[in-house]
Design an enzyme around this catalytic site. Structure first.
Site: not given
Ligand code: ZN
Ligand code: ADP
Length: 355
Positions: A115, A137, A179, A218, A228, A232, A236, A239, A243, A254
């Site tokens: 855990r 994340k 980024e 960040k 998020e 947050r 994106n 993105h 994506h 990416h």
């Molecule tokens: Zn990214």
């Protein structure tokens, strides 16, 4: 060397960045502890002495194959089994030494094992230093959907040392710049620095300096919105479309898709009157220094497929985070068909060399 603290309601985490961050902190973090280190085959090959002299002395070193294809449940299971057989305890520490792939999967394993055990991220790519290692994340991909299984799990420490960047292929540097330029569309000071240094975006000295700025930006966002639910989402930017192209066209990485996504979304922002053409041009100028923008023949189809398939659909609308003014992104909601048709229009203009 600088430290950025990330204290939220649920955790406290610190990012130590700059030259010397690794040598001055890692040996102490390994001392008198049972550790478990995850890395990938490339990083292991290049930095073998670091693993032998430091990490292997306090525990097991587990090497996964390099590349996004490793972000799956059988590699995750392999890590968890190796943790178990190395005798890892609740108070042991997992070190994730590598790019975003290692950070994501080792972070997930650390959050699941017993855990949750202590986690230290040691990002070794520009992209993971400025972006993915900060914020907690973790994820693996499933059924072709990126990052669909994961947790929020803050590392106790992130060590972002630019010494790792000297061995990074030029293409990986460009990825990280994706980024970084995105962050420039969110933060005025970073925007100004990028504009002032646009001739030397890939220089090691410039990168060392901007890594801290991006991490601090960040961290600030994560402190205000760890899960998020609002702010947050600004991270994106670029993105949604990036994506969509990433899923459909695959071949690029990416960070490159983030830049391409930003370009197409800037076209939309100008077309919808949210972004002044002069400001959009100044960002486009940065983007074009790093990558040539493809005129995707299937741009509309790719965006429609992603919009109807993915988690960011709100009824029939798509939500985009677009640059509005310097340091000020804004959310733009568009009906999906309208969004896809403007994307197609942008691709057509690119094809005819009108942009
Ligand atoms: Zn990214
Ligand atoms: P990301 O770009 O999200 O960080 P990866 O984790 O896939 O993605 O890393 C990109 C590639 O760079 C991988 O092939 C990885 O093995 C390699 N890599 C990671 N760190 C270094 C480094 N310091 N020097 C050279 N190659 C590296």
């Amino acid at each position: 060397m600088k430290t950025v603290e990330i204290n939220t309601a649920t955790c406290s985490s610190r990012v130590i960045c700059g030259e010397g961050a690794f040598n001055e902190n890692i040996p102490a973090l390994c001392r008198d502890k049972l550790t478990f280190t995850v890395t990938d085959s490339n990083v292991y090959r290049i930095y073998r002495p670091l693993f032998d002299d430091i990490f292997a002395k306090s525990g097991a070193v587990h090497v996964i194959p390099a590349g996004e294809k490793s972000k799956n449940y059988s590699v995750l299971l392999g890590i968890l089994k190796a943790m178990l057989s190395s005798g890892l305890k609740r108070n042991s520490t997992v070190f994730a030494v590598g790019g975003g792939v290692v950070g994501d999967i080792a972070g997930l394993a650390a959050s699941l094992y017993m855990r949750g055990v202590h986690l230290v991220q040691v990002p070794t790519t520009l992209l993971s230093q400025v972006d993915s290692s900060v914020g907690g994340k973790t994820a693996i991909d499933l059924c072709g959907i990126k990052n669909i299984v994961g947790t929020f799990y803050q590392p106790e420490t992130v060590i972002a040392d630019p010494m790792f960047l000297s061995t990074l292929p030029a293409r990986e540097v460009r990825c990280g710049l994706g980024e970084i330029i995105k962050t420039g569309a969110l933060n005025k000071d970073i925007y100004n620095k990028l504009q002032q240094n646009k001739e030397k975006l890939e220089d090691a000295d410039f990168l060392k300096d901007i890594i801290y700025d991006c991490i601090a930006h960040k961290a600030d966002v994560v402190i205000k919105d760890e899960r998020e639910s609002g702010l947050r989402k600004t991270l994106n930017l670029g993105h949604t479309t990036g994506h969509a192209f990433e899923l459909y066209y695959k071949r690029k990485s990416h960070g490159e898709f983030v830049l391409i996504g930003m370009y197409y979304e800037l076209y939309i922002a100008v077309r919808c009157g949210i972004c002044a053409p002069e400001y959009a041009d100044s960002l486009i100028n940065l983007i074009k220094r790093i990558i040539k923008i493809p005129a995707y023949a299937d741009a509309e189809k790719a965006c429609l497929m992603a919009a109807y398939d993915k988690k960011n659909v709100r009824a029939e609308e798509i939500s985009l985070m677009v640059p509005a003014k310097i340091g000020q992104p804004e959310e733009l909601r568009l009906p999906v068909p309208k969004y896809a048709s403007i994307i197609a229009e942008c691709a057509a203009q690119l094809k005819e060399n009108r942009l």
